[in-house]
Design a protein around this motif. Sequence first.
Motif, PDB file in Angstrom:
ATOM      1  N   MET A 155     -60.106  19.755 -58.481  1.00 49.05           N
ATOM      2  CA  MET A 155     -59.387  19.506 -57.209  1.00 49.05           C
ATOM      3  C   MET A 155     -59.068  20.826 -56.531  1.00 49.05           C
ATOM      4  SD  MET A 155     -56.757  16.647 -58.571  1.00 49.05           S
ATOM      5  CE  MET A 155     -57.351  15.743 -59.974  1.00 49.05           C
ATOM      6  N   ARG A 156     -58.630  21.791 -57.325  1.00 48.03           N
ATOM      7  CA  ARG A 156     -58.323  23.115 -56.745  1.00 48.03           C
ATOM      8  C   ARG A 156     -59.580  23.741 -56.160  1.00 48.03           C
ATOM      9  NH1 ARG A 156     -55.348  23.819 -61.381  1.00 48.03           N
ATOM     10  NH2 ARG A 156     -56.790  25.348 -62.238  1.00 48.03           N
ATOM     11  N   GLN A 157     -60.704  23.609 -56.873  1.00 47.67           N
ATOM     12  CA  GLN A 157     -61.966  24.172 -56.372  1.00 47.67           C
ATOM     13  C   GLN A 157     -62.356  23.517 -55.048  1.00 47.67           C
ATOM     14  OE1 GLN A 157     -64.449  23.292 -59.767  1.00 47.67           O
ATOM     15  NE2 GLN A 157     -64.029  25.262 -60.749  1.00 47.67           N
ATOM     16  N   LEU A 158     -62.156  22.210 -54.962  1.00 47.85           N
ATOM     17  CA  LEU A 158     -62.526  21.498 -53.723  1.00 47.85           C
ATOM     18  C   LEU A 158     -61.639  21.909 -52.560  1.00 47.85           C
ATOM     19  CD1 LEU A 158     -63.321  18.010 -55.216  1.00 47.85           C
ATOM     20  CD2 LEU A 158     -64.864  19.336 -53.757  1.00 47.85           C
ATOM     21  N   LYS A 159     -60.384  22.173 -52.864  1.00 47.54           N
ATOM     22  CA  LYS A 159     -59.454  22.613 -51.824  1.00 47.54           C
ATOM     23  C   LYS A 159     -59.875  24.001 -51.312  1.00 47.54           C
ATOM     24  CE  LYS A 159     -54.495  22.719 -51.165  1.00 47.54           C
ATOM     25  NZ  LYS A 159     -53.186  22.676 -51.810  1.00 47.54           N
ATOM     26  N   GLU A 160     -60.220  24.877 -52.238  1.00 44.77           N
ATOM     27  CA  GLU A 160     -60.652  26.233 -51.861  1.00 44.77           C
ATOM     28  C   GLU A 160     -61.948  26.187 -51.066  1.00 44.77           C
ATOM     29  OE1 GLU A 160     -58.642  28.121 -55.835  1.00 44.77           O
ATOM     30  OE2 GLU A 160     -60.809  28.421 -55.560  1.00 44.77           O
ATOM     31  N   LEU A 161     -62.883  25.363 -51.519  1.00 43.31           N
ATOM     32  CA  LEU A 161     -64.180  25.249 -50.826  1.00 43.31           C
ATOM     33  C   LEU A 161     -64.001  24.704 -49.412  1.00 43.31           C
ATOM     34  CD1 LEU A 161     -66.868  23.752 -53.238  1.00 43.31           C
ATOM     35  CD2 LEU A 161     -67.125  25.769 -51.772  1.00 43.31           C
ATOM     36  N   ARG A 162     -63.097  23.765 -49.265  1.00 42.33           N
ATOM     37  CA  ARG A 162     -62.843  23.168 -47.948  1.00 42.33           C
ATOM     38  C   ARG A 162     -62.359  24.238 -46.975  1.00 42.33           C
ATOM     39  NH1 ARG A 162     -58.819  18.211 -47.997  1.00 42.33           N
ATOM     40  NH2 ARG A 162     -57.362  19.829 -48.618  1.00 42.33           N
ATOM     41  N   GLN A 163     -61.477  25.073 -47.481  1.00 38.01           N
ATOM     42  CA  GLN A 163     -60.950  26.177 -46.669  1.00 38.01           C
ATOM     43  C   GLN A 163     -62.072  27.164 -46.333  1.00 38.01           C
ATOM     44  OE1 GLN A 163     -57.489  26.731 -46.213  1.00 38.01           O
ATOM     45  NE2 GLN A 163     -57.636  28.743 -45.243  1.00 38.01           N
ATOM     46  N   GLU A 164     -62.811  27.531 -47.361  1.00 42.27           N
ATOM     47  CA  GLU A 164     -63.890  28.523 -47.191  1.00 42.27           C
ATOM     48  C   GLU A 164     -64.943  28.047 -46.200  1.00 42.27           C
ATOM     49  OE1 GLU A 164     -65.808  29.532 -50.958  1.00 42.27           O
ATOM     50  OE2 GLU A 164     -67.661  29.974 -49.847  1.00 42.27           O
ATOM     51  N   LEU A 165     -65.277  26.773 -46.267  1.00 48.06           N
ATOM     52  CA  LEU A 165     -66.357  26.239 -45.414  1.00 48.06           C
ATOM     53  C   LEU A 165     -65.841  25.676 -44.093  1.00 48.06           C
ATOM     54  CD1 LEU A 165     -68.364  24.393 -48.239  1.00 48.06           C
ATOM     55  CD2 LEU A 165     -68.860  26.636 -47.263  1.00 48.06           C
ATOM     56  N   GLY A 166     -64.532  25.652 -43.919  1.00 51.29           N
ATOM     57  CA  GLY A 166     -63.962  25.140 -42.664  1.00 51.29           C
ATOM     58  C   GLY A 166     -64.208  23.641 -42.485  1.00 51.29           C
ATOM     59  N   LEU A 167     -64.108  22.883 -43.582  1.00 50.28           N
ATOM     60  CA  LEU A 167     -64.383  21.433 -43.516  1.00 50.28           C
ATOM     61  C   LEU A 167     -63.082  20.635 -43.602  1.00 50.28           C
ATOM     62  CD1 LEU A 167     -67.548  21.408 -45.795  1.00 50.28           C
ATOM     63  CD2 LEU A 167     -67.477  21.212 -43.302  1.00 50.28           C
ATOM     64  N   SER A 168     -63.219  19.296 -43.504  1.00 51.39           N
ATOM     65  CA  SER A 168     -61.992  18.494 -43.468  1.00 51.39           C
ATOM     66  C   SER A 168     -62.045  17.272 -44.387  1.00 51.39           C
ATOM     67  CB  SER A 168     -61.733  18.046 -42.025  1.00 51.39           C
ATOM     68  OG  SER A 168     -62.866  17.357 -41.542  1.00 51.39           O
ATOM     69  N   TYR A 169     -62.979  17.263 -45.346  1.00 48.88           N
ATOM     70  CA  TYR A 169     -63.038  16.100 -46.248  1.00 48.88           C
ATOM     71  C   TYR A 169     -61.711  15.939 -46.992  1.00 48.88           C
ATOM     72  CZ  TYR A 169     -64.254  19.887 -49.537  1.00 48.88           C
ATOM     73  OH  TYR A 169     -64.260  21.051 -50.262  1.00 48.88           O
ATOM     74  N   ARG A 170     -61.405  14.693 -47.355  1.00 54.14           N
ATOM     75  CA  ARG A 170     -60.204  14.414 -48.156  1.00 54.14           C
ATOM     76  C   ARG A 170     -60.577  14.487 -49.642  1.00 54.14           C
ATOM     77  NH1 ARG A 170     -56.692  10.948 -45.386  1.00 54.14           N
ATOM     78  NH2 ARG A 170     -55.089  11.907 -46.683  1.00 54.14           N
ATOM     79  N   ILE A 171     -59.597  14.828 -50.454  1.00 57.05           N
ATOM     80  CA  ILE A 171     -59.827  14.922 -51.900  1.00 57.05           C
ATOM     81  C   ILE A 171     -59.189  13.707 -52.581  1.00 57.05           C
ATOM     82  CG2 ILE A 171     -59.441  16.329 -53.973  1.00 57.05           C
ATOM     83  CD1 ILE A 171     -59.284  18.793 -52.007  1.00 57.05           C
ATOM     84  N   GLU A 172     -60.058  12.897 -53.174  1.00 60.98           N
ATOM     85  CA  GLU A 172     -59.631  11.636 -53.800  1.00 60.98           C
ATOM     86  C   GLU A 172     -59.707  11.797 -55.321  1.00 60.98           C
ATOM     87  OE1 GLU A 172     -61.890   8.315 -52.313  1.00 60.98           O
ATOM     88  OE2 GLU A 172     -60.759   6.840 -53.474  1.00 60.98           O
ATOM     89  N   VAL A 173     -58.810  11.134 -56.025  1.00 59.31           N
ATOM     90  CA  VAL A 173     -58.758  11.236 -57.485  1.00 59.31           C
ATOM     91  C   VAL A 173     -58.652   9.845 -58.076  1.00 59.31           C
ATOM     92  CG1 VAL A 173     -57.556  12.298 -59.431  1.00 59.31           C
ATOM     93  CG2 VAL A 173     -57.510  13.400 -57.199  1.00 59.31           C
ATOM     94  N   ASP A 174     -59.417   9.602 -59.132  1.00 59.11           N
ATOM     95  CA  ASP A 174     -59.512   8.245 -59.684  1.00 59.11           C
ATOM     96  C   ASP A 174     -59.589   8.295 -61.205  1.00 59.11           C
ATOM     97  OD1 ASP A 174     -60.040   5.568 -60.128  1.00 59.11           O
ATOM     98  OD2 ASP A 174     -62.022   5.587 -59.179  1.00 59.11           O
ATOM     99  N   GLY A 175     -58.601   7.668 -61.853  1.00 64.92           N
ATOM    100  CA  GLY A 175     -58.629   7.543 -63.306  1.00 64.92           C
ATOM    101  C   GLY A 175     -57.407   8.164 -63.956  1.00 64.92           C
ATOM    102  N   GLY A 176     -56.595   7.335 -64.574  1.00 65.91           N
ATOM    103  CA  GLY A 176     -55.425   7.850 -65.287  1.00 65.91           C
ATOM    104  C   GLY A 176     -54.340   8.399 -64.374  1.00 65.91           C
ATOM    105  N   VAL A 177     -54.385   8.027 -63.088  1.00 63.87           N
ATOM    106  CA  VAL A 177     -53.325   8.457 -62.167  1.00 63.87           C
ATOM    107  C   VAL A 177     -52.140   7.509 -62.378  1.00 63.87           C
ATOM    108  CG1 VAL A 177     -52.649   8.783 -59.754  1.00 63.87           C
ATOM    109  CG2 VAL A 177     -54.971   9.413 -60.507  1.00 63.87           C
ATOM    110  N   ALA A 178     -51.051   8.052 -62.891  1.00 64.64           N
ATOM    111  CA  ALA A 178     -49.881   7.238 -63.252  1.00 64.64           C
ATOM    112  C   ALA A 178     -48.638   8.107 -63.161  1.00 64.64           C
ATOM    113  CB  ALA A 178     -50.062   6.687 -64.667  1.00 64.64           C
ATOM    114  N   HIS A 179     -47.518   7.563 -63.586  1.00 68.05           N
ATOM    115  CA  HIS A 179     -46.246   8.289 -63.419  1.00 68.05           C
ATOM    116  C   HIS A 179     -46.242   9.657 -64.096  1.00 68.05           C
ATOM    117  CE1 HIS A 179     -44.223   5.204 -61.205  1.00 68.05           C
ATOM    118  NE2 HIS A 179     -44.820   4.322 -62.002  1.00 68.05           N
ATOM    119  N   ASP A 180     -46.960   9.765 -65.222  1.00 70.86           N
ATOM    120  CA  ASP A 180     -46.929  11.044 -65.949  1.00 70.86           C
ATOM    121  C   ASP A 180     -47.927  12.066 -65.414  1.00 70.86           C
ATOM    122  OD1 ASP A 180     -49.003   9.385 -66.768  1.00 70.86           O
ATOM    123  OD2 ASP A 180     -48.974  10.066 -68.849  1.00 70.86           O
TER     124      ASP A 180
END
Length: 228
Positions: A155-180
């Motif tokens: 996720m951090r890499q995608l955030k950095e790449l988005r900045q570097e490339l001047g893009l606007s894609y959203r970063i989605e996460v799937d699997g084991g996303v819960a309170h902890d």
Amino acid sequence: MVELLPSILSSDFAHLADEVAAAERGGGTAIHVDVMDGHFVPNITLGPPVVKSLRKVTKLPLDCHLMIENPDNFIPAFADAGADWVSVHYEACRHLHRTLELIAQHGMQPGVVINPATEVSLLRPILGMVHHVLVMSVNPGFGGQKFIPYSLTKMRQLKELRQELGLSYRIEVDGGVAHDTIAAVVENGGELLVAGSAVFDGGHAEQNARKLLAAAQKAAELESWGVA
Ligand code: DX5
Ligand code: ZN
């Protein structure tokens, strides 16, 4: 901005409309629909007819996560059924660029998904074509699995790449996303937060969704202050 995307995989399919309505009342802003073919992943779920039925009971975007081989063959059917966002796996597409174009040509928002063992850097050539990048934080196929921590690095890499490339894609996460895990996901750049069992297990989808979203929003606020 963080958003919660309830994944109906863990819902009670006999009461799908009610489950979706409860998740929506709890603050879900798109419905995540897991499509599995028994080949790409070791499980079978649903296809365009169920998407068509869902379309009748919610106005929220239907986020279709295709865990199938030969997705090109089914893209027109998902468009006809009323899908809004369609994501395909990097690992399932021989001609990923063509597949993403096909999704866009059918009036849907294209997304790309990577499995836990796939490197973010492989996506570089097509990042300008996608509306969202979905980082799998479990191996796809089943709900209720344990979150894989290395996905935070992606996720951090995608955030950095988005900045570097001047893009606007959203970063989605799937699997084991819960309170902890949800705070760490948000702190590392997760924006579209898919949650199945944490929303639907044991009923009470509305309350579960509301609590999860509140935790995500709190983490996002702390992050914006730079104190996370
Ligand atoms: C798994 C699916 C997920 C699943 C997540 O292959 O893509 O969307 O519903 O379930 P939880 O949130 O229980 O890990
Ligand atoms: Zn999914």
